[in-house]
Scaffold this active site. Structure first.
Site, short mmCIF file in Angstrom:
data_model
loop_
_atom_site.label_atom_id
_atom_site.label_comp_id
_atom_site.label_asym_id
_atom_site.label_seq_id
_atom_site.Cartn_x
_atom_site.Cartn_y
_atom_site.Cartn_z
N VAL A 195 8.67 87.16 139.59
CA VAL A 195 7.56 87.80 139.50
C VAL A 195 7.03 88.26 140.83
CG1 VAL A 195 5.07 87.64 139.17
CG2 VAL A 195 6.63 86.63 137.41
N CYS B 280 11.01 81.97 137.45
CA CYS B 280 10.07 83.20 137.25
C CYS B 280 9.12 83.29 138.38
CB CYS B 280 9.48 82.85 135.45
SG CYS B 280 8.39 81.37 135.67
#
Lengths: 510, 494
Positions: free
Chosen positions: A158, A154
């Site tokens: 991001v 992630c």
């Protein structure tokens, strides 16, 4: 003649801390804990097992407690391990790769190779390009893979790292040879679950190999079988066996059976198997493709539908009679083959086993939890045995899962007591089991706390299974594998029957 | 006769293993691998606590693992929320074996997975509102939780959430402490910074907020023991036998109240220096509490540590300590007598985390076993300074070794026992090398304390002497041509 006196047993944590010395120690410690009284604790415990609490519990909208799902890149790592000589590279923070490796190692009891691009604060600011380039260079030089399959954590998602661009630059910089296969998939952990990540990586690998290894367009006469996220090497071996019995030339796309069940030889081989890359590249030229688990192969099925020759069929996971019939019929139809007598005999053996055991399973109330496709298949088999599903729960199952499960339940009079719970977690399941009791739980090791607290035996099927050995080596699909599932079910019931039997009913023959 | 290669032999082995790397990486890695010189010094300095190279298969984890997994996770009466996507909490759920007394889900929450389970919208719009809602729901569903810690996963620090503000507001509204912890996985180079961040969060939000009613001159805190397989309980028993009163356990089987009132202790006793030296230093600075490192692995170190601790107190404690030692000797002797003949001369390689690569050396030596290689996942310079003298010259030291290095060292040295983690375990099983997990005690334990030594010795015996290891050669394979035949260990006579 006298035997040597055995030395006294060494007491470990199982026995040591239930002795008086340690119970008194715990009492002394409690003075400093500022804990509530045991009466208060028991009152709250009782309250959490009731209907009022259940309603409160089901009213929560944000908090998730004991979910039965993992995140995308975990699935991507398993997909990558299904291909020959393939090293998974997880682009992002390095802790993720460590977690995936230990998670699978605990389940399979096997080495799980995967590297990370080890991004830290500076990469958060400047992006992870340098990390990926160096990661590819090091991994390729040191571990000599045939292919490196990249997924993302992630962190990388991001900050918006662009893998297409990064991999291109890495090639230009000579981190890997120009023609070295580096498929990649964006696998944000804040979308879907490990099933979505499995699908994304699988699709990326197949699309990449199809494009770069140039398909000839010549039909290869084979049948593709796509197992999906199948954390059981026994299941994959059973697929091979069944396809062999059918006399069908098949390619299993994503075959980690040898990778995660390799022999102990005296040395460690990092790449002990997997779907050969050329066979995977040629998947587009097959007679057709059979998908076993729609929820972990949705995008891959789209790829097959849009750009592969041959038909594409989704059968569901073959557990029990009807589901395996569907699978066998689909493969035979695509291959243009007759189902040979040995397969019908296999079917007959399962049926025979079911007729031996049903009397102990008929009417047994069960709760089933796990990945959506697995839950649906177990549901179907339970209904074939006359068991009554009561709680049907899948944390990563959505509306599609719910609709499929409802249809399966509606097809049997034994399905009337069931409620399907998509998106719910195992703390929800705890409430369900206490308020509407069942005879059996079916699911992963994570259900063991409910099993102990509610005194309901647990039949372990699914993922992860951390606390029992070798279950992942035993097939649980196909006619033969279904006998293993049946055996776990009936013998758990019989163990329970013996454990609770009054003296007169403690029968020798069951 | 020594079982350890000479420094020259070890240096040659290191050079050989490094040859497989690209030049730049080989140069980096060379600084982390040395042949030990027991006097320490420049020559055997190990580079540590710097970034792992990408793509080499480091065994390290992240700051979240250090904070949630190690320091905060064992505190039993608090809920620890894995704040962000579902994975981190899932993979660290119930796997570290931090034992506790309590009722799971009612007044204790250690082996549970609480998460805010981020979806895409939480990344796009921020997760603060969700966190506030989660805290509210927690309070209603888990009324006996004494507090909450918010363990940040990677996205939190990247999307600009203000969890400190949410924690303050929610804490005020709900009437329980809510501690924000900024332990995003991308911070730092390993678990180590997570330990530090976790210590700092305790310092800033918990320390000094509680009280201890009746204090005694013998009040101590047991620090840096995570009660893996009951370690802290076995350690506490020794301290209590010595006449000391343990007022707090950090953090195995620990509670919020113990942490918040710990500053009234007279002495802090620390086992895992790496993960909790920070809080000891803070308590020394703020409250003048001295601290002492100790080692409760194996008889030699246990007795040494007991006497060093007793020396901080009066005769009452010292007399009781000697009485306790006299009692323990019987048990120690029984264990040594039983297991030494089965383990003497066995050569051991280790790769573990915080303190064990050096702290377990004495326990192996108590069984006449020999350490021939050891290394740390996330050590700092001060760890290596504490290590050199405990090992013989020529022992290979490896800092943050890659899978390649560990495997190659093991192929060349063929130890009789390897001790590392679950990611490593099965590699060595393929190689036919006995292995023990030295993070989780391979689901056994305790290994600390008096009873722990017996369990430790038993487990090493089980691993080394199980007959499975004798079955590897198939009778139809010639040992001369079999590729699995290992090179002879480089044993040199002295």
């Amino acid at each position: 003649m006298t035997r040597e006196q055995p030395p006294p047993p060494v007491l470990d944590h199982n026995d040591l801390f239930t002795g008086d010395v340690y119970l008194e120690q715990a009492d002394r410690k409690r003075v400093f804990e500022s804990a509530c009284s045991s009466d208060e604790r028991d009152r709250v415990a009782e309250w959490t097992r009731g209907w009022e609490y259940r309603e409160k519990n089901f009213a929560r909208e944000s908090l998730v407690v004991n979910p039965a799902k993992a995140c995308q890149p975990l699935g991507a790592v398993l997909a990558a391990l299904g291909f020959a000589g393939t090293l998974p590279l997880v682009h992002g923070s390095q802790g993720c790769a460590a977690y995936f490796r230990s998670h699978f190692a605990r389940h399979f009891k096997e080495p799980v190779p995967a590297v990370s691009s080890s991004m830290t604060e500076d990469a958060a600011v400047f992006g992870g390009l340098n990390n990926l380039v160096e990661g590819l260079l090091n991994a390729h030089s040191l571990y000599r893979p045939e292919m490196i399959a990249i997924s993302t954590t992630c962190m990388a998602e991001v900050i918006g790292d662009d893998l297409a661009n990064f991999v291109g630059i890495a090639r230009q910089k000579g981190a890997v040879p120009e023609d070295f296969p580096v498929p990649y998939a964006h696998t944000p952990s804040f979308v879907g679950s490990h099933l979505v990540g499995y699908d994304a990586m699988l699709k990326a690998i197949l699309a990449y190999l199809g494009q770069t290894r140039g398909t000839t367009g010549t039909p290869n006469g084979k049948v593709n079988v796509v197992p999906g996220f199948l954390p059981s090497t026994g299941d994959l071996r059973e697929l091979h066996r069944l396809l062999g019995l059918l006399g069908v030339e098949a390619t299993i796309l994503g075959d980690h059976s040898d990778v995660l069940d390799s022999p102990a030889t005296g040395d460690y081989d990092m790449y002990p198997g997997g779907t050969p890359l050329d066979a995977a590249a040629d998947a587009a030229n097959a007679l057709g493709t059979v998908f076993l688990q729609p929820d972990s192969t949705r995008k891959t099925a789209e790829l097959a539908r849009q750009s592969w020759a041959g038909q594409e069929v989704t059968t569901g996971l073959p557990v029990g009679i009807r589901a395996t019939d569907r699978f066998v019929a689909a493969v035979a139809r695509i291959a243009g083959a007759e189902v040979p007598a040995v397969v019908t005999a296999d079917r007959g053996r399962l049926l025979d086993a079911m007729s031996d055991s049903y009397q102990y399973l008929h009417g047994k109330r069960v709760a089933v939890a796990g990945d959506p496709d697995l839950v649906v298949s177990l549901l179907e088999f339970a209904l074939e045995l006359g068991m009554e599903p009561v709680h049907v729960l899948s944390t990563n199952g959505g509306d599609g899962f719910a609709a499929t499960a409802e249809t399966v339940l509606a097809g049997s009079e034994f399905g009337r007591s069931a409620t399907v719970w998509p998106g719910k977690d195992l703390w929800h399941l705890r409430s369900l089991v206490f308020t509407e009791p069942v005879d059996l739980l079916i699911g992963s090791s994570h259900l063991k706390w409910i099993s102990r607290e509610a005194r309901v035996p647990l039949v372990r099927v699914g993922f992860p299974i951390f606390d029992r050995h070798h279950l992942h080596r035993l097939p649980t699909i196909g006619y033969a594998g279904s006998i293993e599932v049946l055996s776990r079910l009936v013998n758990t019931v019989l163990d329970e029957l013996d454990r609770n039997a009054p003296e007169h009913s403690f029968d020798l023959v069951r | 006769m020594t079982l350890v290669p000479s420094r020259e032999e070890t240096a040659a082995m290191i050079a050989d293993v490094l040859a497989a790397y690209p030049a730049k990486t080989a140069k980096f890695r060379a600084k982390h691998l040395v042949a030990n010189a027991s006097e320490g010094g420049k020559e055997c300095e190990v580079k540590s606590n710097i970034k792992s190279r990408p793509g080499v298969m480091t065994i390290r984890g992240c700051a979240y693992a250090g904070s949630k997994g190690v320091v905060w996770g064992p505190i039993k009466d608090m809920v620890h929320i894995s704040h962000g996507p579902v994975g981190c909490g899932q993979y660290s759920w119930g796997t570290r074996r931090n034992y506790f007394h309590g009722l799971l889900g009612i007044d204790s929450f250690v082996a549970m997975q609480f998460t805010t389970d981020f979806a895409e919208r939480d990344i796009v719009f921020g997760g603060d509102k969700k966190l506030a809602a989660v805290l509210q729901e927690l309070k209603e569903l888990f009324p006996l939780a004494q507090g909450v810690s918010v363990q940040s996963e990677c996205p939190i620090g990247l999307i600009g959430d203000d969890i400190d503000a949410v924690a303050r507001a929610s804490s005020h509204e709900l009437g329980v402490p809510v501690v924000p912890v900024r332990c995003e996985g991308f911070r730092g180079v390993s678990q180590s910074l997570g330990h530090h961040i976790a210590n700092d969060a305790i310092r800033d939000w918990v320390m000094g907020t509680g009280d201890l009613a009746d204090r005694t001159p013998y009040d101590v805190a047991l620090i840096g023991d995570y009660n893996i397989g009951g370690d802290a309980w076995a350690s506490r028993r020794i301290l209590e036998d010595m006449g000391l009163r343990v007022v707090a356990q950090w953090s195995g089987d620990g509670t919020l109240n113990e942490l918040s009132s710990s500053h009234h202790a007279k002495l802090n006793l620390i086992h895992c220096y790496r993960s909790m030296n920070y809080i000891c230093t803070t308590m020394q600075e703020r409250y003048g509490i001295p601290w002492l490192e100790y080692n409760f692995f194996g008889p030699t170190k246990i007795i040494e540590s007991m006497r060093a601790i007793a020396a901080q107190f009066d005769d009452v404690i010292q007399v009781k300590t000697e009485e306790a030692i006299a009692r323990y000797e019987k048990s120690f002797e029984a264990t040594r007598t039983r297991y030494r003949p089965r383990l003497a001369g066995k050569r051991v390689m280790l790769l573990v985390g915080g303190l064990r690569p050096r702290h377990t050396v004495g326990a192996y030596e108590d069984l006449d076993m020999e350490i021939i290689g050891t290394g740390y996942e996330f050590a700092h310079r001060d760890d290596y300074e504490r290590t050199h003298a405990k090992l013989k010259d020529g022992v290979v030291l490896y800092d943050d070794p890659t899978a390649w290095e560990l495997e190659e060292f093991a192929r060349r040295l063929r130890p009789d026992l390897m001790g590392a983690g679950v990611k490593e375990k099965y590699v060595f099983h393929k190689m036919g090398l006995p292995f023990r997990q030295m993070h989780s005690w391979d689901y056994s334990g305790p290994y600390h304390g008096v009873e722990g030594f017996a369990v430790f010795a038993r487990d090493m015996d089980i691993a080394v002497n199980n007959p499975t290891w004798d079955l590897f050669a198939a009778p139809w394979e010639s040992p001369m041509t079999s590729p699995r035949q290992a090179p002879a260990p480089p044993v040199s006579a002295s």
